[in-house]
Design a protein around this motif. Structure first.
Motif, PDB file in Angstrom:
ATOM      1  N   MET A  62      17.636  27.359 -30.892  1.00 17.99           N
ATOM      2  CA  MET A  62      17.790  28.468 -29.957  1.00 17.99           C
ATOM      3  C   MET A  62      16.850  29.613 -30.330  1.00 17.99           C
ATOM      4  N   THR A  63      16.359  30.311 -29.312  1.00 19.01           N
ATOM      5  CA  THR A  63      15.435  31.412 -29.573  1.00 19.01           C
ATOM      6  C   THR A  63      16.082  32.505 -30.415  1.00 19.01           C
ATOM      7  N   SER A  64      17.403  32.672 -30.302  1.00 19.61           N
ATOM      8  CA  SER A  64      18.079  33.718 -31.080  1.00 19.61           C
ATOM      9  C   SER A  64      18.129  33.395 -32.562  1.00 19.61           C
ATOM     10  N   GLU A  65      17.754  32.174 -32.946  1.00 20.67           N
ATOM     11  CA  GLU A  65      17.676  31.834 -34.366  1.00 20.67           C
ATOM     12  C   GLU A  65      16.426  32.421 -35.011  1.00 20.67           C
ATOM     13  N   VAL A  66      15.473  32.845 -34.194  1.00 20.73           N
ATOM     14  CA  VAL A  66      14.258  33.505 -34.701  1.00 20.73           C
ATOM     15  C   VAL A  66      14.104  34.821 -33.931  1.00 20.73           C
ATOM     16  N   PRO A  67      14.978  35.796 -34.200  1.00 26.06           N
ATOM     17  CA  PRO A  67      15.055  36.986 -33.344  1.00 26.06           C
ATOM     18  C   PRO A  67      13.870  37.937 -33.443  1.00 26.06           C
ATOM     19  N   THR A  68      13.198  37.996 -34.600  1.00 17.89           N
ATOM     20  CA  THR A  68      12.128  38.979 -34.767  1.00 17.89           C
ATOM     21  C   THR A  68      10.898  38.335 -35.392  1.00 17.89           C
ATOM     22  N   GLY A 159      16.115  29.971 -21.087  1.00  8.79           N
ATOM     23  CA  GLY A 159      17.525  30.290 -21.236  1.00  8.79           C
ATOM     24  C   GLY A 159      18.008  30.317 -22.668  1.00  8.79           C
ATOM     25  N   GLY A 160      17.101  30.587 -23.597  1.00 11.14           N
ATOM     26  CA  GLY A 160      17.469  30.626 -25.010  1.00 11.14           C
ATOM     27  C   GLY A 160      17.275  29.313 -25.733  1.00 11.14           C
ATOM     28  N   PHE A 161      16.936  28.233 -25.036  1.00 10.69           N
ATOM     29  CA  PHE A 161      16.737  26.912 -25.647  1.00 10.69           C
ATOM     30  C   PHE A 161      15.269  26.706 -25.991  1.00 10.69           C
ATOM     31  N   ILE A 162      15.019  26.056 -27.123  1.00 13.50           N
ATOM     32  CA  ILE A 162      13.654  25.732 -27.545  1.00 13.50           C
ATOM     33  C   ILE A 162      13.489  24.218 -27.512  1.00 13.50           C
ATOM     34  N   PHE A 163      12.433  23.761 -26.815  1.00 10.81           N
ATOM     35  CA  PHE A 163      12.104  22.348 -26.740  1.00 10.81           C
ATOM     36  C   PHE A 163      10.681  22.144 -27.251  1.00 10.81           C
ATOM     37  N   ILE A 164      10.473  21.039 -27.958  1.00 12.56           N
ATOM     38  CA  ILE A 164       9.121  20.714 -28.404  1.00 12.56           C
ATOM     39  C   ILE A 164       8.782  19.283 -28.016  1.00 12.56           C
ATOM     40  N   SER A 165       7.493  19.015 -27.963  1.00 15.19           N
ATOM     41  CA  SER A 165       7.012  17.648 -27.788  1.00 15.19           C
ATOM     42  C   SER A 165       5.876  17.421 -28.777  1.00 15.19           C
TER      43      SER A 165
END
Length: 420
Positions: A62-68, A159-165
């Protein structure tokens, strides 16, 4: 064979297994479980990694896991260590966590905060966009730092989710889902959340069995008493098992959601690979705690109605999620070996919520800790039976296990497509 002993697989045996895998998937009856090697053969596990987890969009966090700026976390996709970091412009970057000098892992902790990315081996230093800043004078005058930046992985957020490929060219059929995910997650303001608690379980079962177990609630009545205190078993309003009482409840709550501007219409993409649906919980229930009452005193985002139900989000191959009024629960599945899978669960609350005042971590996690352990036992027993000489593929119920049928169809089509 341990988790990463794939190098012992010869090229010839691997190619033969790929051909066998393709044949098994092409000839399989659509509504039956897979042939035994697809659940336990190391060669076919390697093919799963290469054709699914190295080529498709994978949920990582989640993007909130890396807030700054400088906040990072790491994740391993098979044998590929990956680094997720917030750069100086506020963007999320994904890199192969591998130094361009001699290949050492750069960030060795699960999460942390850095000014720059410094390899601990020889101190090669990269900025937060992956550019090489320093390699020492020992590399000589002809050395070009601009040619030795970190290798990027494709990365998208919504929406706060991080996806990688990890593919050379990422699949291009993802943006419509991400746009809808952004819309449906807007009320939660996920950038202003935090992980309240996290669990990691290693299940002695193939990753596909873990997903199959999640994609049906046929087993719920006999296995998940804590979960069924709050959860309604059917999958959506079109579920053939849905009762008239439930449909009336849905219409009543949907009117309340509409009044608050909360999206709830069923959305699916790519043959149900990506799916969003908001479903009521049981009458009088607020969230998925043991007694069904609040898990956190602070509501998320702009939400005012505690009876928001659960917005269920599916992303194949490796995530399902429950978004509720005062906390969210996200699940990530990562394969380790042919018969070993890591299941990570994270409970997120408002970033200003205070532990011990606004929420109790043990109360938040009790239901899903119990459910996850029950599912682990089921998946491991399933794996043990599949390993037997007595196993042969069995039929799925088109009524109760349509979600499993959907997953296996997606898996089969994806593997065959990517093998071409």
């Amino acid at each position: 064979m341990n988790e990463f002993d794939l190098l012992n697989i010869t090229s010839n045996s691997y190619q033969e297994s790929c051909e066998q895998m393709r044949n098994e998937l092409e000839k399989r009856p659509e509504n039956q479980s897979l042939a035994q090697p697809l659940y336990n053969d190391p060669n076919m596990f390697r093919a799963d990694l290469e054709q699914v987890f190295y080529k498709e969009w994978i949920f990582v966090g989640m993007t909130s896991e890396v807030p700054t700026k400088g906040d990072y976390f790491t994740v391993e996709i098979g044998q590929n260590p990956v680094l997720i970091v917030r750069d100086g412009d506020g963007g999320i970057q994904a890199f192969h966590n591998v130094c361009r000098h001699r290949g050492s892992t750069i960030c060795t902790k699960h999460r942390g905060k850095v000014a720059n990315l410094v390899c601990p081996y020889h101190q090669w230093t990269y900025d937060l966009k992956g550019n090489l800043l320093y390699a020492g004078t020992e590399m000589g005058d002809s050395f070009e730092t601009s040619q030795h930046g970190l290798k990027k992985a494709h990365c998208k957020t919504a929406g706060g989710f991080i996806f990688i490929s990890l593919a050379k060219e990422a699949p291009d059929d993802f943006d419509a889902y991400l746009a809808t995910l952004e819309e449906y997650m807007e009320p939660y303001d996920m950038e202003n959340t935090k992980v309240a608690v996290e669990s990691n379980i290693v299940e002695q079962a193939n990753w596909k069995l873990v997903i199959e177990n999640n994609r049906e609630c046929y087993h719920c009545a006999g296995s998940h008493p804590e979960l069924l205190n709050t959860l309604l078993e059917w999958d959506d309003t079109n579920d053939p098992r849905a009762t008239p009482e439930f449909l009336e409840q849905y219409e009543r709550q949907a009117a309340e959601w509409d009044a608050e501007g909360i999206p709830h219409q069923h959305q699916d993409f790519d043959g149900l690979r990506n799916r969003i649906v908001r479903m009521p919980l049981k009458e009088g229930v607020e969230v998925m705690t043991l007694d069904g009452q609040q898990g956190c005193s602070k509501l998320l985002g702009r939400i005012k109605n505690r009876q928001l139900g659960s917005m269920r989000i599916l992303h194949l191959p490796n995530s399902w999620n429950h978004m509720q009024s005062d906390h969210c629960i996200v699940f990530r599945v990562l394969p380790i070996s042919a018969q070993k899978t890591l299941v990570t669960t994270k409970w997120l609350v408002h970033k200003d919520a205070v532990e011990g005042v606004d929420y109790d971590p043990e109360r938040l996690r009790l239901v899903w800790d119990a459910t996850n352990d029950q599912d682990r036992i089921l998946a491991e027993q399933n794996q043990q039976g599949i390993n037997s000489l007595g196993y042969q593929p069995g039929p799925y119920s088109e009524t109760y296990e349509f979600g499993v049928i959907n997953f296996i169809n997606w898996y089969s089509e994806t593997v065959r497509k990517n093998m071409k």
